[in-house]
Design a protein around this motif. Sequence first.
Motif, short mmCIF file in Angstrom:
data_model
loop_
_atom_site.label_atom_id
_atom_site.label_comp_id
_atom_site.label_asym_id
_atom_site.label_seq_id
_atom_site.Cartn_x
_atom_site.Cartn_y
_atom_site.Cartn_z
N GLN A 208 0.83 -1.21 0.00
CA GLN A 208 0.00 0.00 0.00
C GLN A 208 0.86 1.26 0.00
O GLN A 208 0.54 2.24 -0.68
CB GLN A 208 -0.94 -0.01 1.21
N LEU A 209 1.95 1.23 0.76
CA LEU A 209 2.85 2.38 0.79
C LEU A 209 3.54 2.59 -0.55
O LEU A 209 3.78 3.74 -0.96
CB LEU A 209 3.90 2.20 1.89
N ALA A 210 3.84 1.49 -1.25
CA ALA A 210 4.52 1.60 -2.54
C ALA A 210 3.64 2.23 -3.61
O ALA A 210 4.14 2.75 -4.61
CB ALA A 210 4.99 0.22 -3.00
N LYS A 211 2.32 2.19 -3.42
CA LYS A 211 1.41 2.73 -4.42
C LYS A 211 1.22 4.24 -4.31
O LYS A 211 0.56 4.83 -5.15
CB LYS A 211 0.04 2.04 -4.30
N ARG A 212 1.76 4.82 -3.27
CA ARG A 212 1.57 6.26 -3.07
C ARG A 212 2.89 6.91 -2.75
O ARG A 212 3.93 6.26 -2.68
CB ARG A 212 0.55 6.52 -1.96
N GLU A 213 2.86 8.22 -2.56
CA GLU A 213 4.07 8.92 -2.19
C GLU A 213 4.55 8.47 -0.82
O GLU A 213 3.82 7.83 -0.07
CB GLU A 213 3.82 10.44 -2.20
N ALA A 214 5.79 8.80 -0.49
CA ALA A 214 6.37 8.39 0.79
C ALA A 214 5.52 8.92 1.95
O ALA A 214 4.89 9.98 1.82
CB ALA A 214 7.80 8.90 0.90
N PRO A 215 5.49 8.23 3.08
CA PRO A 215 4.74 8.73 4.24
C PRO A 215 5.22 10.12 4.61
O PRO A 215 6.42 10.35 4.79
CB PRO A 215 5.09 7.71 5.34
N GLN A 216 4.29 11.04 4.73
CA GLN A 216 4.68 12.42 5.00
C GLN A 216 3.59 13.15 5.76
O GLN A 216 2.42 12.79 5.71
CB GLN A 216 4.98 13.16 3.69
N ILE A 217 4.01 14.17 6.46
CA ILE A 217 3.12 15.04 7.21
C ILE A 217 3.00 16.35 6.46
O ILE A 217 4.00 16.89 5.96
CB ILE A 217 3.68 15.29 8.62
N ARG B 128 8.90 14.37 6.03
CA ARG B 128 8.95 12.90 5.89
C ARG B 128 9.71 12.32 7.08
O ARG B 128 10.90 12.59 7.26
CB ARG B 128 9.66 12.52 4.59
N PRO B 129 9.05 11.54 7.93
CA PRO B 129 9.73 10.96 9.10
C PRO B 129 10.66 9.82 8.69
O PRO B 129 10.46 9.17 7.65
CB PRO B 129 8.57 10.45 9.95
N ARG B 130 11.66 9.58 9.52
CA ARG B 130 12.55 8.45 9.26
C ARG B 130 11.86 7.12 9.52
O ARG B 130 12.10 6.13 8.83
CB ARG B 130 13.81 8.56 10.13
N ASP C 64 6.92 6.99 13.99
CA ASP C 64 7.08 8.32 14.59
C ASP C 64 6.12 9.35 14.00
O ASP C 64 6.18 10.53 14.37
CB ASP C 64 8.52 8.81 14.42
N MET C 65 5.27 8.93 13.06
CA MET C 65 4.43 9.87 12.32
C MET C 65 3.57 10.74 13.24
O MET C 65 3.58 11.97 13.16
CB MET C 65 3.55 9.10 11.34
N LYS C 66 2.82 10.13 14.13
CA LYS C 66 1.88 10.89 14.95
C LYS C 66 2.59 11.82 15.93
O LYS C 66 2.18 12.97 16.13
CB LYS C 66 0.95 9.93 15.70
N LYS C 67 3.65 11.33 16.58
CA LYS C 67 4.39 12.16 17.52
C LYS C 67 5.02 13.36 16.81
O LYS C 67 5.00 14.49 17.33
CB LYS C 67 5.47 11.34 18.22
N ASN D 233 -1.71 13.76 7.36
CA ASN D 233 -0.68 12.87 6.81
C ASN D 233 -1.32 11.96 5.78
O ASN D 233 -2.53 11.71 5.81
CB ASN D 233 0.02 12.07 7.93
N ASN D 234 -0.53 11.51 4.85
CA ASN D 234 -1.07 10.77 3.71
C ASN D 234 -1.18 9.27 3.94
O ASN D 234 -1.47 8.51 3.01
CB ASN D 234 -0.20 11.02 2.46
#
Length: 386
Positions: A54-63, A214-216, A220-223, A245-246
């Motif tokens: 699912q992550l590969a189908k969209r842009e990198a996890p980002q806030i 973009r978190p490492r 850690d996304m929510k924090k 966040n996406n």
Amino acid sequence: MTLSFFDLTRLTCKSLLGNPLRSGLTTLGVFMGVAAVNATLQVGTISRKVIEQQLAKREAPQIGVFAPDKLNLDDIKFLQQRLVGVHALSARNYMGWDTQAVFQGQQAKPTMSAVTVDYFRTTGLRKVAGRFFNQADFDNYRPVVVIDKYLVEKLFLGKDPISERVYVDGRPYIVIGVVPTNVIEEEPQGKLLVPMSIYTALTGSRNFNSIQLRPRQLEDMKKLQERVIKLLKQRYPGKDFYDWNNVENILEQKETLEMTSRGLTVVGIISLLIGGVGIANITIAAVMERKSEIGLRLAIGATKWNILMQFILEAVLLSLFGGIIAIIAVHGLTLGVAERFKLPYEFDRNTAIFSLGSAVLVGVGASFVPAWQASQLDPVKALRGS
């Protein structure tokens, strides 16, 4: 008189086959425990692969933080100095949702955005052709543009667009790169990216309306999201900021799968322990029934090590047999479910080894005490007591 390993194994198998019902029930207990553990590990593995797909189908996890015309490059430096665990940080300004793009009579109405130099690191966009922006593009206010594959098909009819001139709202831009089209969109309109310096030159404004981080680590996304908003509100008291966040739905799904996996892990451990209790019971019963045999063998020269290893070997054989059948059964069942629901599954040797090793470890642990007690029997008392 020390028995060879072959003779010890033959004697152990003969003992187990002498009471097939009890051996079968004990094997069933081991089967249930190993099946539960192996199934739990398979669920965890498949869940992680589904998340990765699912992550590969969209842009990198980002806030994303949105604040109309309130942010500037100083805010990016401010956040970079105070945030930990950020892989990349960039800014974006939407310049239009229905921009008119024209190339040799072909027209499209893509979204147009101005971005900073680290935008591609932040979003994780792949380069399909050409290149991304570099610092020289920003410093020299070059009228260059990166487009997505949808615009390649729409404007250039699939031909190579690199170095071609495209007109956007009447202004000429040189295409330098191509990125994939967002597959999440049901009806893509096209994407068009220009350097932030172009936006500054056209509008005279150095402000922008959104920041992307973009978190490492995905965990850690929510924090990090909470930390960003807190810092910006401290910097701009009384002003409102909108964050998103996406991968919100993926994070929720991940938490649900982790909770399910933890619950199944508890069930698996309990099942495996129940199998261990069964092994302990059969070992105790076997010792009680075969006291005379143990006493006789000790009397004619068998070592305590022989007695100990015979009963432990019985537990190991039952654990191995039940565990192997469980792994085969779970593999077959998982394979069928994966094919039915199109899940990413392949046999994991490490998972099988861990499941089987757990069963053997429980078997040895459960049988050790009664086996050790059997090896410590006095031959005379054992024969007299029988």
